[in-house]
Design an enzyme around this catalytic site. Structure first.
Site, PDB file in Angstrom:
ATOM      1  N   ASN A  12       0.801  -1.229   0.000  1.00  0.00           N
ATOM      2  CA  ASN A  12       0.000   0.000   0.000  1.00  0.00           C
ATOM      3  C   ASN A  12       0.834   1.280   0.000  1.00  0.00           C
ATOM      4  O   ASN A  12       0.281   2.372  -0.107  1.00  0.00           O
ATOM      5  CB  ASN A  12      -0.958   0.026   1.194  1.00  0.00           C
ATOM      6  CG  ASN A  12      -0.232  -0.062   2.523  1.00  0.00           C
ATOM      7  OD1 ASN A  12       0.128  -1.145   2.958  1.00  0.00           O
ATOM      8  ND2 ASN A  12       0.014   1.074   3.161  1.00  0.00           N
ATOM      9  N   TYR A 165      15.554  -4.190  14.730  1.00  0.00           N
ATOM     10  CA  TYR A 165      15.353  -4.156  13.278  1.00  0.00           C
ATOM     11  C   TYR A 165      16.491  -4.907  12.572  1.00  0.00           C
ATOM     12  O   TYR A 165      16.249  -5.707  11.656  1.00  0.00           O
ATOM     13  CB  TYR A 165      15.293  -2.705  12.789  1.00  0.00           C
ATOM     14  CG  TYR A 165      15.171  -2.566  11.289  1.00  0.00           C
ATOM     15  CD1 TYR A 165      13.971  -2.849  10.632  1.00  0.00           C
ATOM     16  CD2 TYR A 165      16.250  -2.159  10.500  1.00  0.00           C
ATOM     17  CE1 TYR A 165      13.854  -2.723   9.245  1.00  0.00           C
ATOM     18  CE2 TYR A 165      16.144  -2.029   9.125  1.00  0.00           C
ATOM     19  CZ  TYR A 165      14.945  -2.317   8.508  1.00  0.00           C
ATOM     20  OH  TYR A 165      14.834  -2.200   7.134  1.00  0.00           O
TER      21      TYR A 165
HETATM   22  N1  LIG Z   1      13.349   2.352   3.237  1.00  0.00           N
HETATM   23  C1  LIG Z   1      14.585   1.865   3.385  1.00  0.00           C
HETATM   24  O1  LIG Z   1      15.575   2.598   3.377  1.00  0.00           O
HETATM   25  C2  LIG Z   1      14.792   0.389   3.536  1.00  0.00           C
HETATM   26  C3  LIG Z   1      16.124  -0.076   3.649  1.00  0.00           C
HETATM   27  C4  LIG Z   1      16.329  -1.443   3.786  1.00  0.00           C
HETATM   28  C5  LIG Z   1      15.255  -2.306   3.802  1.00  0.00           C
HETATM   29  N2  LIG Z   1      13.976  -1.827   3.695  1.00  0.00           N
HETATM   30  C6  LIG Z   1      12.870  -2.789   3.741  1.00  0.00           C
HETATM   31  O2  LIG Z   1      12.013  -2.560   2.650  1.00  0.00           O
HETATM   32  C7  LIG Z   1      10.703  -3.091   2.959  1.00  0.00           C
HETATM   33  C8  LIG Z   1       9.649  -2.074   2.539  1.00  0.00           C
HETATM   34  O3  LIG Z   1       9.789  -0.940   3.361  1.00  0.00           O
HETATM   35  P1  LIG Z   1       9.525   0.549   2.887  1.00  0.00           P
HETATM   36  O4  LIG Z   1      10.817   1.264   2.988  1.00  0.00           O
HETATM   37  O5  LIG Z   1       8.767   0.581   1.602  1.00  0.00           O
HETATM   38  O6  LIG Z   1       8.628   1.056   4.113  1.00  0.00           O
HETATM   39  P2  LIG Z   1       7.128   1.598   4.209  1.00  0.00           P
HETATM   40  O7  LIG Z   1       6.906   2.642   3.180  1.00  0.00           O
HETATM   41  O8  LIG Z   1       6.945   1.953   5.644  1.00  0.00           O
HETATM   42  O9  LIG Z   1       6.258   0.320   3.847  1.00  0.00           O
HETATM   43  C9  LIG Z   1       6.178  -0.770   4.736  1.00  0.00           C
HETATM   44  C10 LIG Z   1       4.942  -1.574   4.439  1.00  0.00           C
HETATM   45  O10 LIG Z   1       4.853  -2.625   5.411  1.00  0.00           O
HETATM   46  C11 LIG Z   1       3.548  -2.614   5.929  1.00  0.00           C
HETATM   47  N3  LIG Z   1       3.440  -3.178   7.272  1.00  0.00           N
HETATM   48  C12 LIG Z   1       3.993  -2.722   8.419  1.00  0.00           C
HETATM   49  N4  LIG Z   1       3.562  -3.476   9.456  1.00  0.00           N
HETATM   50  C13 LIG Z   1       2.724  -4.416   8.937  1.00  0.00           C
HETATM   51  C14 LIG Z   1       1.949  -5.463   9.489  1.00  0.00           C
HETATM   52  N5  LIG Z   1       1.902  -5.680  10.814  1.00  0.00           N
HETATM   53  N6  LIG Z   1       1.221  -6.243   8.675  1.00  0.00           N
HETATM   54  C15 LIG Z   1       1.212  -6.020   7.333  1.00  0.00           C
HETATM   55  N7  LIG Z   1       1.904  -5.031   6.753  1.00  0.00           N
HETATM   56  C16 LIG Z   1       2.648  -4.242   7.554  1.00  0.00           C
HETATM   57  C17 LIG Z   1       3.153  -1.143   5.937  1.00  0.00           C
HETATM   58  O11 LIG Z   1       1.754  -1.006   6.108  1.00  0.00           O
HETATM   59  P3  LIG Z   1       1.124   0.361   6.748  1.00  0.00           P
HETATM   60  O12 LIG Z   1       1.252   1.407   5.681  1.00  0.00           O
HETATM   61  O13 LIG Z   1      -0.269  -0.019   7.069  1.00  0.00           O
HETATM   62  O14 LIG Z   1       1.968   0.671   7.954  1.00  0.00           O
HETATM   63  C18 LIG Z   1       3.647  -0.758   4.557  1.00  0.00           C
HETATM   64  O15 LIG Z   1       2.743  -1.179   3.588  1.00  0.00           O
HETATM   65  C19 LIG Z   1      10.728  -3.377   4.469  1.00  0.00           C
HETATM   66  O16 LIG Z   1      10.875  -4.748   4.658  1.00  0.00           O
HETATM   67  C20 LIG Z   1      11.962  -2.645   4.957  1.00  0.00           C
HETATM   68  O17 LIG Z   1      12.530  -3.244   6.104  1.00  0.00           O
HETATM   69  C21 LIG Z   1      13.729  -0.495   3.571  1.00  0.00           C
END
Ligand SMILES: NC(=O)c1ccc[n+]([C@@H]2O[C@H](COP(=O)([O-])OP(=O)(O)OC[C@H]3O[C@@H](n4cnc5c(N)ncnc54)[C@H](OP(=O)(O)O)[C@@H]3O)[C@@H](O)[C@H]2O)c1
Length: 281
Positions: A12, A165
């Protein structure tokens, strides 16, 4: 990707939304597994604004509750759909607490919920082979020096939640490698990856204005989705499994992530923790 079915968790917003949009744009049917159905519907509308013919399905999934994970997997299986690509993307960082079953919140959402979800969908992946499991980990896994698996059944200990994390992301890489061993030779391949440092909503708990300044030095969600998309779709990676990727290329994961004994210990515990009746709630 025409004729293929993909499922993306946390579709989302952020990297997950771009992943879902790009897979749909390449012709795949995409299941968007999200905990908030209003946000999921809004994201689906944004994707349809770009790709009016996008084939999208919404699937309620709260990874912080193993009951919800079981229901989501059952609903997907009941649809009778094949499953060509499972993208375990959802994740949180910098938050504190416990899941519905009492596991450390970040570990519970980032690893354990996804572990159970993947296990429940595993037979369908095998039936759909060649199929892929793509696990969005992080280079943060490299910072873990030692891991105490007993700590994972307690509330978050640190103030920042970031050490937890890092452990959760180490578990993502350990999971991809242990799963690859179990699927060897049957046409289902696994990929763990670092998406880059991405200006997504993952930083939502970092106070403004620090958040705004940090985001100036990060890549966009579009750039952040590229390694996931390569692992999900590139025919050149079809015969690779259990490896780790960053910047769209294979990279050596940290030594701890390559520790086979730790991979198997995490697997054994995850299986036991997900068994019905194994937790108090
Ligand atoms: N951004 C970075 O720099 C970075 C770096 C390394 C790895 N990552 C990894 O990339 C992946 C995507 O993250 P992102 O950066 O795109 O972050 P994001 O924009 O915060 O998206 C995270 C997603 O996970 C969902 N989520 C959180 N808790 C949940 C739950 N209990 N059940 C189901 N869904 C849940 C969120 O839903 P809601 O919107 O409802 O909260 C959102 O859709 C993650 O695994 C993160 O650890 C990100």
């Amino acid at each position: 990707m025409k004729g293929k079915v993909c499922l993306v968790t946390g579709a989302n917003t952020g990297i997950g939304e771009v992943t879902a949009r790009e897979l749909a744009g390449r012709g795949a049917k995409v299941w968007m597994a999200c905990r908030n159905q209003t946000k999921a519907a809004e994201a689906a509308a944004r994707i349809r604004a770009v790709h009016p013919d996008a084939a999208l399905e919404l699937l309620p999934l709260d990874l912080a509750d193993l009951g919800s994970v079981r229901e989501a997997a059952a609903a997907f299986l009941a649809s009778g759909e094949r499953l060509d690509v499972l993208v375990n993307n959802a994740g949180l960082a910098g938050q504190r607490g416990v899941t519905a079953q009492g596991f450390e919140l970040t570990f519970g959402v980032n690893h354990l919920g996804h572990f159970l979800f993947t296990e429940k969908l595993r037979d369908r992946l095998v039936e759909s082979a060649p199929a892929r499991v793509v696990i969005v980990a992080s280079r943060a896994h490299e910072r873990v020096r030692r891991v105490d698996l007993d700590d994972l059944r307690r509330p978050t200990r640190t103030i920042s939640g970031f050490p937890e994390y890092q452990v959760s992301k180490l578990c993502n890489v350990l999971h991809a490698k242990a799963l690859a061993r179990r699927l060897e030779g049957i046409g289902v391949t696994t990929y763990a990856l670092h998406p880059g440092v991405v200006a997504s909503d993952v930083w939502r708990k970092v106070p403004w204005p620090a958040r705004a300044v940090m985001k100036l030095f990060m890549v966009t969600n579009e750039e952040g989705a590229q390694t996931t998309l390569r692992c999900a779709t590139d025919p050149a990676l079809a015969d690779e499994t259990g490896l780790y990727y960053s910047d769209c290329a294979q990279k050596q994961a940290a030594a701890l992530a390559r520790d086979e004994a730790l991979q198997e210990e995490l697997w054994r515990r995850s299986e036991a923790w997900c068994a019905p009746g194994s937790t108090p709630h």
